[in-house]
Scaffold this motif. Sequence first.
Motif, PDB file in Angstrom:
ATOM      1  N   TRP A  55       0.807  -1.414  -0.013  1.00 35.44           N
ATOM      2  CA  TRP A  55      -0.251  -0.005  -0.264  1.00 35.44           C
ATOM      3  C   TRP A  55       0.732   1.211   0.040  1.00 35.44           C
ATOM      4  N   VAL A  56       0.825   1.682  -0.516  1.00 32.80           N
ATOM      5  CA  VAL A  56       0.857   3.330  -0.995  1.00 32.80           C
ATOM      6  C   VAL A  56       0.956   4.598  -0.336  1.00 32.80           C
ATOM      7  N   PHE A  68       9.623  12.878   1.557  1.00 30.32           N
ATOM      8  CA  PHE A  68       9.487  11.007   1.237  1.00 30.32           C
ATOM      9  C   PHE A  68       8.386  10.367   0.552  1.00 30.32           C
ATOM     10  N   SER A  69       8.864   8.890   0.343  1.00 30.19           N
ATOM     11  CA  SER A  69       7.688   8.185  -0.176  1.00 30.19           C
ATOM     12  C   SER A  69       7.651   6.660   1.439  1.00 30.19           C
ATOM     13  N   GLN A  70       6.308   6.584   1.327  1.00 21.72           N
ATOM     14  CA  GLN A  70       5.778   4.943   2.077  1.00 21.72           C
ATOM     15  C   GLN A  70       5.026   4.522   2.175  1.00 21.72           C
ATOM     16  N   ILE A 141       9.578   3.577   4.933  1.00 20.60           N
ATOM     17  CA  ILE A 141       9.894   4.783   4.394  1.00 20.60           C
ATOM     18  C   ILE A 141      11.567   5.227   3.866  1.00 20.60           C
ATOM     19  N   ARG A 142      10.995   5.978   2.552  1.00 23.56           N
ATOM     20  CA  ARG A 142      12.443   6.465   2.019  1.00 23.56           C
ATOM     21  C   ARG A 142      12.637   7.467   1.161  1.00 23.56           C
ATOM     22  N   LEU A 261       3.526   6.459  14.168  1.00 19.92           N
ATOM     23  CA  LEU A 261       4.840   5.843  13.476  1.00 19.92           C
ATOM     24  C   LEU A 261       5.004   7.448  13.104  1.00 19.92           C
ATOM     25  N   LEU A 262       6.265   7.677  13.011  1.00 20.17           N
ATOM     26  CA  LEU A 262       6.261   9.420  12.953  1.00 20.17           C
ATOM     27  C   LEU A 262       7.022   9.825  12.298  1.00 20.17           C
ATOM     28  N   TYR A 263       7.243  10.037  11.014  1.00 23.36           N
ATOM     29  CA  TYR A 263       8.121  10.579  10.088  1.00 23.36           C
ATOM     30  C   TYR A 263       8.574  12.142  10.083  1.00 23.36           C
TER      31      TYR A 263
END
Length: 273
Positions: A55-56, A68-70, A141-142, A261-263
Amino acid sequence: MNEKDYYFPLGGLPTRSELLSSKATFKDAYMVMPASVMSDIVTSQLPFFTKSRFWVLARPMTGFSETFSQYIGEIEPSGGATHPENDKRAEAVFFVTDGALTIVLEGEKHVLHKGGFAYLPAGHDYQLWNEAKTTARFHWIRKAYEKVEGLDKPDAIFSSDQQITPAEMKGHEGVWMTSRFMDMNDLRHDMNVAIVTFMPGAHIPFMETHVMEHGLYVLQGKGVYRLNDDWVEVEKGDFMWLRAFCPQACYAGGPEPFRYLLYKDINRHAKLW
């Protein structure tokens, strides 16, 4: 209830009797993707992966995520990839919500169980496998690493939620805590991923407004989040994206901890166009 519970999408399809309305929202300053929309028909496949789906949640695009992407990933037993990443600029964080995920980094094997965390620096070859007998479920996470002359790249990190002693927010001891997997004071890092915990009734006592972009995935519990002009009730399985400078605050509710969960992007000059 176990404080270390982590929600993951259940997949499947809604029944024909369910309402179409939901709290799914896409606005200029924020987005809310509720757990209810993460069905089988919105998953994606990725090159070189076997027995896997994703799932994007976020990706860089105009008017949305900038840094970012997750993904939420599922890998069935004996599935995975010899080349999961084809962008040498990409650093990665993995957080396991169920099962076990094997990462082979530069020939060395690391197994992450439920609650396991890994940070992988950009430019390193690695493999991703599920060698267990149950499905592995995880966040990925990228971010394109922003190198600074005179600073080395960060080292790889392998840890877990169970290993980290949460740092208590001053003046809110025991009710507002952050499990920090990465050292934000290490200027080699240009991103931070942590787990924030609010006990029932705890809250952010002011409208945070700052330059960091945020991605927040609710792992457990429920709360009410202030996003720009709106109060939105969120619960486990919901994802929020907040643009830089989007005002934010929250209250935790319910009988269990509210954990997400935090970015966020950190430790770099603002880019000048």
